[in-house]
Scaffold this active site. Sequence first.
Site, PDB file in Angstrom:
ATOM      1  N   ALA A 286      29.006  34.328  62.057  1.00 38.37           N
ATOM      2  CA  ALA A 286      30.395  34.739  61.832  1.00 38.37           C
ATOM      3  C   ALA A 286      31.298  33.536  61.593  1.00 38.37           C
ATOM      4  O   ALA A 286      30.867  32.390  61.701  1.00 38.37           O
ATOM      5  CB  ALA A 286      30.882  35.546  63.026  1.00 38.37           C
ATOM      6  N   HIS A 287      32.559  33.826  61.333  1.00 33.89           N
ATOM      7  CA  HIS A 287      33.479  32.756  60.946  1.00 33.89           C
ATOM      8  C   HIS A 287      33.712  31.766  62.091  1.00 33.89           C
ATOM      9  O   HIS A 287      33.758  32.120  63.248  1.00 33.89           O
ATOM     10  CB  HIS A 287      34.809  33.282  60.425  1.00 33.89           C
ATOM     11  CG  HIS A 287      35.534  34.256  61.300  1.00 33.89           C
ATOM     12  ND1 HIS A 287      36.733  34.793  60.929  1.00 33.89           N
ATOM     13  CD2 HIS A 287      35.222  34.803  62.499  1.00 33.89           C
ATOM     14  CE1 HIS A 287      37.129  35.619  61.874  1.00 33.89           C
ATOM     15  NE2 HIS A 287      36.247  35.648  62.829  1.00 33.89           N
ATOM     16  N   ASN A 288      33.818  30.505  61.687  1.00 31.10           N
ATOM     17  CA  ASN A 288      34.146  29.412  62.602  1.00 31.10           C
ATOM     18  C   ASN A 288      33.059  29.100  63.623  1.00 31.10           C
ATOM     19  O   ASN A 288      33.286  28.340  64.558  1.00 31.10           O
ATOM     20  CB  ASN A 288      35.485  29.686  63.305  1.00 31.10           C
ATOM     21  CG  ASN A 288      36.614  29.802  62.289  1.00 31.10           C
ATOM     22  OD1 ASN A 288      37.086  30.895  61.975  1.00 31.10           O
ATOM     23  ND2 ASN A 288      36.990  28.681  61.716  1.00 31.10           N
TER      24      ASN A 288
END
Lengths: 341, 341, 341
Positions: free
Chosen positions: B235-237
């Site tokens: 997922a993001h980051n």
Amino acid sequence: MVRLDEIVARFGGDLVGDGSIAVRGIATLETAGADQLSFLSNPKYQGQLGATSAAAVILAPEATAACPVAAIVTPQPYLYYARVAQWLNPPPRPAAGIHPSAVVETEVPASVSVGPNVWIGAGAGIGENTVIGAGCAIGPGAEIGGDSLLHPNVTVAAGCRIGARAIIHSGAVIGADGFGFARDRDGSWVKIPQTGRVVVGDDVEIGANTTIDRGALADTVIGDGVKLDNQIQIAHNVQIGARTIMAGCAAIAGSTRVGAGCAIGGAANIIGHLEIADGVQVSAGTFVAKSITRPGVFTGTVPFMSHEEWLKNFARLRHLDAMADKIRALEQRLAELEKRT
Amino acid sequence: MVRLDEIVARFGGDLVGDGSIAVRGIATLETAGADQLSFLSNPKYQGQLGATSAAAVILAPEATAACPVAAIVTPQPYLYYARVAQWLNPPPRPAAGIHPSAVVETEVPASVSVGPNVWIGAGAGIGENTVIGAGCAIGPGAEIGGDSLLHPNVTVAAGCRIGARAIIHSGAVIGADGFGFARDRDGSWVKIPQTGRVVVGDDVEIGANTTIDRGALADTVIGDGVKLDNQIQIAHNVQIGARTIMAGCAAIAGSTRVGAGCAIGGAANIIGHLEIADGVQVSAGTFVAKSITRPGVFTGTVPFMSHEEWLKNFARLRHLDAMADKIRALEQRLAELEKRT
Amino acid sequence: MVRLDEIVARFGGDLVGDGSIAVRGIATLETAGADQLSFLSNPKYQGQLGATSAAAVILAPEATAACPVAAIVTPQPYLYYARVAQWLNPPPRPAAGIHPSAVVETEVPASVSVGPNVWIGAGAGIGENTVIGAGCAIGPGAEIGGDSLLHPNVTVAAGCRIGARAIIHSGAVIGADGFGFARDRDGSWVKIPQTGRVVVGDDVEIGANTTIDRGALADTVIGDGVKLDNQIQIAHNVQIGARTIMAGCAAIAGSTRVGAGCAIGGAANIIGHLEIADGVQVSAGTFVAKSITRPGVFTGTVPFMSHEEWLKNFARLRHLDAMADKIRALEQRLAELEKRT
């Protein structure tokens, strides 16, 4: 660069500080420079407020006093940030028109952008201003609403319908056959033709490599405003209510109906033929094997531990029933003894 | 055909037997023919050594005595096998050049191979000798390092960076939007623009249909030498440290940081905003809901059993707390009784 | 429109009512109109029989009395429905021939349909009447049997073999590299070349975004009549026996052998190097970490509950071993006391 007073004029909120300050974008409290806007919504990051170098911070009234720079004060700083960020970061729009390498067997409006190596089948309909990214395949008779964005390599199968303002990420497959077979006497499987469609409402986002199968006889239905993360699997004839949100790798088996306004955590699984009420939250990693008839948070994960501890403890799971029997036997023997003494 | 003494000259190890023996490839102990090399590293297969028909076997010193054929002796036979196998099986390289059906809106070096129906957007950069397989879509401004291999139908979104010597398998999607929304008062979801990138180090392999989302404000970062199997969701980051390895269907939720040299088992899930230390091993199927601050093996799976046993035992899981209460009550009553008698 | 007596002549069964009644398609009991056929197989829907508006219903002998309209009576109504539905809904077949935008580097029979933007590599073989959908990539030397249907955006890697009458859904990846690495002294990973193939039997269906990896030295083998749902992961050197069926998001790790006629539930995971006997059913969501040597149903999921209940109960899982110790201590103390009194 936009001025703070421009932002407040457009999105509301109370400005504390100099409205002529201009910002060129948004960053976190920790990384924002003197020409950037930041925001504080998660209390976890409150400690970073005092040291921020941002030009200004979007924050809630109670945080205003601690803010060392200009502030935009609003009861919902995260929502405000979302709106400003959208305004400052409009999604890049390729030019309208059909790329010469695309194969388009239908009419599309002049405002539509069809990327390289796209295929759009006969009878498909594409709404105004929609962008179809490189390598997408849109089957015959499919319909995509206006102002939608299909990233590269999306597949939408024949006859499926997607509403307006959809965002579909790469690798998503909308309208593959549902998984339906009848067992023959010799153990082989006879395919049930999947003659339903996938019908997706307006304002839906569908993540990368997510799959939504077409229905067997009736349709698979995704409500307005639903947001699906990556690698989600939606089986045939599932219905998902409006504004329900599902995190990555969640899966819903056939014919289950999920209500509106639900939040399904990552990697959660819901088996088939269930009813999930409106407003249900299923925690990440939870396996749902029964209908849920009321809103609330539902959970069913197991704790992890060091492998050695796990070996000791989890072996007991095979003997829970025996443990319960032993407790009952102890209770009886003890009651007997208590009577006697 | 290569001679054993050629192999030893190139890769080291001690040759036992006739160095002029030539082999044409590698096979298992059980299937190798008289012109093939084999290897023994997993003790489970020790029993097959005596009966092998291989021309020679790569093995550890302690296995030498039992080897009926020529041997290459090395302390790490599996690693040795990997190296010889790479040398004997160089990946097929399509000819350099841009296929006429590809749409390339940028300059690429003459050593690059761009396959049929590829799209490479404006401003993208492709390193020397890199192969872009059929149907790949590389967004504007993306960068792929040299000596990389993208199998067919990979998507790399705008602005993402992949290091040198990458191998990316079909269907992988690098740089779709992270899953971020703010909830509006009416229950609808307002999208948070995902303006970060995915930044992948050197020597990374990414499996088929794996997805790595771009960051919200900052980047999603995959370290050097990371190996990701199929259908992984990042997922993001998220940040993943160097040389960490993840097996199929594992998933990591937003903003979690995984250390270097970790091994994440298949279908393991790690929730968001956690810190996983260097050198952590998460067993397959484990759900990680807390940070892990020290190296070690961590597990949290449940045993399976026959369905009837499961029905009896697992019903008890809903009553564990009551069982613990009963045990405590028994202890008190028994202590009371012991005092009296 | 087809007449009931035509259907019975073709598929058998006993007709109750007027054979000249004609139907144009199949629908559920609830939604069927007066020109549609319906069926009753799941007893759950028995209650809908009395009120159906269908022209006729396919049903079992015991349901005949309650049927208000014409009936086709058969001991296996679901199987009968599957056959009639297949006959009434032949899959749409695009015209034979190679789309001008396709890149075909091999000879294919004139009966084959190759869609837009397809790539078929040198030396690949495509059987008679097979359809290759838009955007598919078929690697060099791969073979696809006759009468097969590859939906858009499928990838089949070099040298893999697919049998006759295959149906492969969009986004599936057949023949990506298995996940094999040897660890070097410095902690980096050395790739093991994956030189085996994927070999898929006849009459196999493979779901959207499912991945099947090629073998390391030997092949990955999928038996005849196997049906795989969406987002399934099959690792290298797995073998799956004939007519085994796997639901969405299930995964099988490397070198495991699954028998014939098995049913693997959705999101079930089977770890590597195991043997699963013929006729095994693994319940959805179950994690299989040991071989299964006899047929039967095997389960290992945890119940979900309200989050508050879960917090209380599942904390106990970390202390199961201590609970078992306490029970044993109680038993000893009680026995001691019983002896004395």
